[in-house]
Design a protein around this motif. Structure first.
Motif, PDB file in Angstrom:
ATOM      1  N   VAL A  50       0.847  -1.202   0.000  1.00 36.91           N
ATOM      2  CA  VAL A  50       0.000   0.000   0.000  1.00 36.91           C
ATOM      3  C   VAL A  50       0.880   1.250   0.000  1.00 36.91           C
ATOM      4  O   VAL A  50       0.622   2.196  -0.760  1.00 36.91           O
ATOM      5  N   VAL A  51       1.935   1.253   0.807  1.00 35.59           N
ATOM      6  CA  VAL A  51       2.853   2.400   0.831  1.00 35.59           C
ATOM      7  C   VAL A  51       3.516   2.575  -0.535  1.00 35.59           C
ATOM      8  O   VAL A  51       3.599   3.699  -1.055  1.00 35.59           O
ATOM      9  N   LEU A  52       3.960   1.484  -1.127  1.00 40.71           N
ATOM     10  CA  LEU A  52       4.573   1.528  -2.454  1.00 40.71           C
ATOM     11  C   LEU A  52       3.620   2.141  -3.483  1.00 40.71           C
ATOM     12  O   LEU A  52       4.010   3.012  -4.267  1.00 40.71           O
ATOM     13  N   VAL A  53       2.377   1.710  -3.449  1.00 44.08           N
ATOM     14  CA  VAL A  53       1.391   2.212  -4.414  1.00 44.08           C
ATOM     15  C   VAL A  53       1.086   3.688  -4.169  1.00 44.08           C
ATOM     16  O   VAL A  53       1.017   4.476  -5.123  1.00 44.08           O
ATOM     17  N   VAL A  54       0.926   4.079  -2.920  1.00 42.84           N
ATOM     18  CA  VAL A  54       0.614   5.487  -2.614  1.00 42.84           C
ATOM     19  C   VAL A  54       1.747   6.405  -3.069  1.00 42.84           C
ATOM     20  O   VAL A  54       1.501   7.445  -3.705  1.00 42.84           O
ATOM     21  N   VAL A  55       2.989   6.016  -2.782  1.00 42.15           N
ATOM     22  CA  VAL A  55       4.131   6.830  -3.213  1.00 42.15           C
ATOM     23  C   VAL A  55       4.198   6.884  -4.738  1.00 42.15           C
ATOM     24  O   VAL A  55       4.418   7.954  -5.331  1.00 42.15           O
ATOM     25  N   SER A  56       3.989   5.746  -5.381  1.00 48.53           N
ATOM     26  CA  SER A  56       4.038   5.705  -6.847  1.00 48.53           C
ATOM     27  C   SER A  56       2.930   6.539  -7.477  1.00 48.53           C
ATOM     28  O   SER A  56       3.149   7.195  -8.497  1.00 48.53           O
ATOM     29  N   LEU A  57       1.749   6.523  -6.894  1.00 46.08           N
ATOM     30  CA  LEU A  57       0.655   7.346  -7.412  1.00 46.08           C
ATOM     31  C   LEU A  57       0.949   8.834  -7.229  1.00 46.08           C
ATOM     32  O   LEU A  57       0.669   9.639  -8.120  1.00 46.08           O
ATOM     33  N   ALA A  58       1.524   9.188  -6.077  1.00 47.93           N
ATOM     34  CA  ALA A  58       1.878  10.591  -5.845  1.00 47.93           C
ATOM     35  C   ALA A  58       2.938  11.050  -6.857  1.00 47.93           C
ATOM     36  O   ALA A  58       2.830  12.148  -7.428  1.00 47.93           O
ATOM     37  N   LEU A  59       3.942  10.209  -7.085  1.00 50.91           N
ATOM     38  CA  LEU A  59       4.965  10.561  -8.071  1.00 50.91           C
ATOM     39  C   LEU A  59       4.386  10.604  -9.483  1.00 50.91           C
ATOM     40  O   LEU A  59       4.731  11.489 -10.274  1.00 50.91           O
ATOM     41  N   GLY A  60       3.507   9.671  -9.800  1.00 54.85           N
ATOM     42  CA  GLY A  60       2.869   9.666 -11.112  1.00 54.85           C
ATOM     43  C   GLY A  60       2.055  10.926 -11.341  1.00 54.85           C
ATOM     44  O   GLY A  60       2.092  11.520 -12.434  1.00 54.85           O
ATOM     45  N   LEU A  61       1.329  11.339 -10.323  1.00 55.33           N
ATOM     46  CA  LEU A  61       0.539  12.567 -10.431  1.00 55.33           C
ATOM     47  C   LEU A  61       1.449  13.782 -10.608  1.00 55.33           C
ATOM     48  O   LEU A  61       1.174  14.662 -11.427  1.00 55.33           O
ATOM     49  N   ALA A  62       2.552  13.812  -9.858  1.00 54.05           N
ATOM     50  CA  ALA A  62       3.491  14.935  -9.979  1.00 54.05           C
ATOM     51  C   ALA A  62       4.125  14.982 -11.367  1.00 54.05           C
ATOM     52  O   ALA A  62       4.248  16.058 -11.969  1.00 54.05           O
ATOM     53  N   VAL A  63       4.510  13.830 -11.889  1.00 47.78           N
ATOM     54  CA  VAL A  63       5.127  13.783 -13.217  1.00 47.78           C
ATOM     55  C   VAL A  63       4.133  14.192 -14.298  1.00 47.78           C
ATOM     56  O   VAL A  63       4.460  14.968 -15.197  1.00 47.78           O
ATOM     57  N   ALA A  64       2.907  13.671 -14.208  1.00 53.07           N
ATOM     58  CA  ALA A  64       1.875  14.046 -15.186  1.00 53.07           C
ATOM     59  C   ALA A  64       1.577  15.543 -15.116  1.00 53.07           C
ATOM     60  O   ALA A  64       1.442  16.208 -16.144  1.00 53.07           O
ATOM     61  N   THR A  65       1.510  16.067 -13.908  1.00 51.20           N
ATOM     62  CA  THR A  65       1.240  17.498 -13.730  1.00 51.20           C
ATOM     63  C   THR A  65       2.377  18.330 -14.333  1.00 51.20           C
ATOM     64  O   THR A  65       2.128  19.330 -15.015  1.00 51.20           O
ATOM     65  N   ALA A  66       3.618  17.914 -14.091  1.00 56.49           N
ATOM     66  CA  ALA A  66       4.757  18.633 -14.673  1.00 56.49           C
ATOM     67  C   ALA A  66       4.692  18.603 -16.188  1.00 56.49           C
ATOM     68  O   ALA A  66       4.949  19.615 -16.856  1.00 56.49           O
ATOM     69  N   GLY A  67       4.315  17.467 -16.747  1.00 58.72           N
ATOM     70  CA  GLY A  67       4.188  17.370 -18.202  1.00 58.72           C
ATOM     71  C   GLY A  67       3.123  18.296 -18.751  1.00 58.72           C
ATOM     72  O   GLY A  67       3.328  18.970 -19.755  1.00 58.72           O
ATOM     73  N   VAL A  68       1.979  18.312 -18.088  1.00 63.76           N
ATOM     74  CA  VAL A  68       0.893  19.191 -18.546  1.00 63.76           C
ATOM     75  C   VAL A  68       1.305  20.662 -18.419  1.00 63.76           C
ATOM     76  O   VAL A  68       1.067  21.464 -19.331  1.00 63.76           O
ATOM     77  N   LEU A  69       1.927  21.002 -17.299  1.00 64.31           N
ATOM     78  CA  LEU A  69       2.340  22.395 -17.100  1.00 64.31           C
ATOM     79  C   LEU A  69       3.376  22.837 -18.138  1.00 64.31           C
ATOM     80  O   LEU A  69       3.353  23.995 -18.582  1.00 64.31           O
ATOM     81  N   THR A  70       4.261  21.939 -18.526  1.00 68.05           N
ATOM     82  CA  THR A  70       5.249  22.326 -19.540  1.00 68.05           C
ATOM     83  C   THR A  70       4.624  22.396 -20.932  1.00 68.05           C
ATOM     84  O   THR A  70       5.112  23.128 -21.788  1.00 68.05           O
ATOM     85  N   LEU A  71       3.559  21.636 -21.140  1.00 68.16           N
ATOM     86  CA  LEU A  71       2.850  21.743 -22.435  1.00 68.16           C
ATOM     87  C   LEU A  71       2.081  23.049 -22.539  1.00 68.16           C
ATOM     88  O   LEU A  71       2.046  23.692 -23.581  1.00 68.16           O
ATOM     89  N   VAL A  72       1.444  23.422 -21.433  1.00 69.29           N
ATOM     90  CA  VAL A  72       0.587  24.615 -21.415  1.00 69.29           C
ATOM     91  C   VAL A  72       1.412  25.887 -21.345  1.00 69.29           C
ATOM     92  O   VAL A  72       1.125  26.865 -22.030  1.00 69.29           O
ATOM     93  N   GLY A  73       2.417  25.889 -20.489  1.00 68.99           N
ATOM     94  CA  GLY A  73       3.142  27.125 -20.251  1.00 68.99           C
ATOM     95  C   GLY A  73       4.423  27.138 -20.944  1.00 68.99           C
ATOM     96  O   GLY A  73       5.123  27.960 -21.291  1.00 68.99           O
TER      97      GLY A  73
END
Length: 73
Positions: A50-73
């Motif tokens: 569960v800890v592994l999945v939660v950390v991986s989801l948080a990192l996945g969300l951060a990476v996806a967000t960074a990608g979207v922000l670099t596409l938009v801005g």
């Protein structure tokens, strides 16, 4: 921050991959007989995953967000 579009898309895809794959993995782990003891309590096996999945989801969300922000801005 500016990145080439290809790198931004790669970040979005990598983030989405994590957000799709890890929940399915957790569902499989939760069904595993090692996930619960005889009394039905969560074992270390489940807790660690569960800890592994939660950390991986948080990192996945951060990476996806960074990608979207670099596409938009």
């Amino acid at each position: 921050m500016e990145l080439p579009v290809a790198w931004s898309v790669l970040l979005v895809v990598a983030g989405l991959w994590n957000l799709v794959v890890w929940p399915a993995f957790l569902r499989r782990v939760a069904k595993d007989p090692r996930a619960r003891d005889a009394a039905g309590r969560a074992t270390r096996f489940l807790t660690v995953h569960v800890v592994l999945v939660v950390v991986s989801l948080a990192l996945g969300l951060a990476v996806a967000t960074a990608g979207v922000l670099t596409l938009v801005g």
